[in-house]
Design an enzyme around this catalytic site. Structure first.
Site, PDB file in Angstrom:
ATOM      1  N   CYS A 188       0.602  -1.166  -0.261  1.00  0.00           N
ATOM      2  CA  CYS A 188       0.244   0.324   0.275  1.00  0.00           C
ATOM      3  C   CYS A 188       0.765   1.334   0.365  1.00  0.00           C
ATOM      4  CB  CYS A 188      -1.119  -0.059   1.125  1.00  0.00           C
ATOM      5  SG  CYS A 188      -0.190  -0.332   2.987  1.00  0.00           S
TER       6      CYS A 188
ATOM      7  N   ASN B  43       2.123   1.270   4.542  1.00  0.00           N
ATOM      8  CA  ASN B  43       2.894   0.960   4.999  1.00  0.00           C
ATOM      9  C   ASN B  43       2.121   0.206   6.448  1.00  0.00           C
ATOM     10  OD1 ASN B  43       5.253  -2.195   5.682  1.00  0.00           O
ATOM     11  ND2 ASN B  43       3.076  -2.301   5.030  1.00  0.00           N
TER      12      ASN B  43
ATOM     13  N   CYS C 274      -1.383   0.175   7.291  1.00  0.00           N
ATOM     14  CA  CYS C 274      -2.500   0.705   7.516  1.00  0.00           C
ATOM     15  C   CYS C 274      -3.453  -0.766   6.563  1.00  0.00           C
ATOM     16  CB  CYS C 274      -3.694   1.352   6.700  1.00  0.00           C
ATOM     17  SG  CYS C 274      -3.652   3.240   8.153  1.00  0.00           S
ATOM     18  N   ARG C 275      -3.689  -0.439   5.275  1.00  0.00           N
ATOM     19  CA  ARG C 275      -3.499  -1.930   4.102  1.00  0.00           C
ATOM     20  C   ARG C 275      -2.710  -2.912   4.770  1.00  0.00           C
ATOM     21  NH1 ARG C 275      -5.229   2.222  -0.023  1.00  0.00           N
ATOM     22  NH2 ARG C 275      -3.091   2.842   0.503  1.00  0.00           N
ATOM     23  N   SER C 276      -1.127  -3.016   3.647  1.00  0.00           N
ATOM     24  CA  SER C 276      -1.376  -4.081   3.660  1.00  0.00           C
ATOM     25  C   SER C 276      -0.351  -4.530   5.395  1.00  0.00           C
ATOM     26  CB  SER C 276       0.248  -3.405   2.279  1.00  0.00           C
ATOM     27  OG  SER C 276       1.025  -2.544   3.341  1.00  0.00           O
TER      28      SER C 276
ATOM     29  N   ASP D 231      -8.459   3.927   0.933  1.00  0.00           N
ATOM     30  CA  ASP D 231      -7.494   4.190   2.003  1.00  0.00           C
ATOM     31  C   ASP D 231      -8.194   4.709   3.318  1.00  0.00           C
ATOM     32  OD1 ASP D 231      -5.337   5.302   3.459  1.00  0.00           O
ATOM     33  OD2 ASP D 231      -4.465   6.833   1.648  1.00  0.00           O
TER      34      ASP D 231
HETATM   35  P1  4NP Z   1      -1.638   3.277   4.326  1.00  0.00           P
HETATM   36  O1  4NP Z   1      -2.319   4.216   4.426  1.00  0.00           O
HETATM   37  O2  4NP Z   1      -1.221   3.309   2.561  1.00  0.00           O
HETATM   38  O3  4NP Z   1      -2.962   2.243   4.202  1.00  0.00           O
HETATM   39  O4  4NP Z   1      -0.691   2.465   4.490  1.00  0.00           O
HETATM   40  C1  4NP Z   1      -2.216   5.103   4.558  1.00  0.00           C
HETATM   41  C2  4NP Z   1      -0.884   5.619   5.641  1.00  0.00           C
HETATM   42  C3  4NP Z   1      -0.209   6.956   6.035  1.00  0.00           C
HETATM   43  C4  4NP Z   1      -0.506   7.450   4.762  1.00  0.00           C
HETATM   44  C5  4NP Z   1      -1.202   7.262   3.250  1.00  0.00           C
HETATM   45  C6  4NP Z   1      -1.938   6.525   3.675  1.00  0.00           C
HETATM   46  N1  4NP Z   1       0.270   9.159   4.321  1.00  0.00           N
HETATM   47  O5  4NP Z   1       0.116   9.950   3.382  1.00  0.00           O
HETATM   48  O6  4NP Z   1       1.108   9.369   6.002  1.00  0.00           O
END
Ligand code: 4NP
Length: 157
Positions: A8, A11, A13-15, A126
């Site tokens: 993702c 790294n 939240c989703r992955s 997201d």
């Molecule tokens: P992820 O979510 O891609 O599912 O881990 C996010 C976590 C942080 C950010 C974006 C997406 N960020 O912009 O910091």
């Protein structure tokens, strides 16, 4: 050996949810010896950090502990080490395709939703700017897709 890397953006939240859920289902079936599962982000903002506390809590609702995972950024070497690289959304997918083009690695790249039976599911949204309900919704979507993915991988073996 099934070498699988979930990707993702951050790294956190989703992955990590996908890594935790697939590992959980693999363990339930006592298939640990046949799977190597990891996750990484395309971005570098959260390297070394644990998953978002809302993701940890949403996974815990399924009895899955992702609190020990730590964020890392994908490297060109990952495109060789992992046979299957699974993106959470189409932005991640196009970043991965660029990276693979630069390395000539032979990994297969696909969207998590390709393994899902859920109608209309293309991107795992997201949840970072959302509230806890968004994390619960994403966790349910990811868990269900990981179950279908595991069935597919077992059949292909
Ligand atoms: P992820 O979510 O891609 O599912 O881990 C996010 C976590 C942080 C950010 C974006 C997406 N960020 O912009 O910091």
């Amino acid at each position: 050996m099934n070498n699988i890397l979930f990707i993702c953006l951050g790294n956190i939240c989703r992955s990590p949810l996908a890594e935790g859920f697939l590992q959980y289902h693999v363990n339930q079936r006592k298939l640990e010896g046949s799977f190597n599962i990891d996750s990484a982000g395309t971005g570098n903002w959260h390297i070394g950090k644990p998953p978002d506390r809302r993701a940890i809590r949403a996974a815990a609702e399924y009895g899955v502990d992702i609190s020990k995972l730590r964020a890392r950024q994908i490297t060109p070497k990952d495109m060789d080490s992992f046979a299957l690289v699974i993106a959470m959304d189409r932005n991640n997918l196009s970043d991965l395709q660029l990276l693979r083009n630069n390395t000539n690695a032979g990994c297969q790249i696909e969207l998590l939703s390709e393994s899902s039976l859920e109608p209309g599911f293309i991107d795992v949204p997201d949840p970072w700017y959302g509230d806890y309900k968004d994390f619960q919704s994403v966790a349910r979507q990811i868990d269900s897709a990981c179950c279908s993915l595991l069935e597919k991988l077992i059949q292909d073996d």
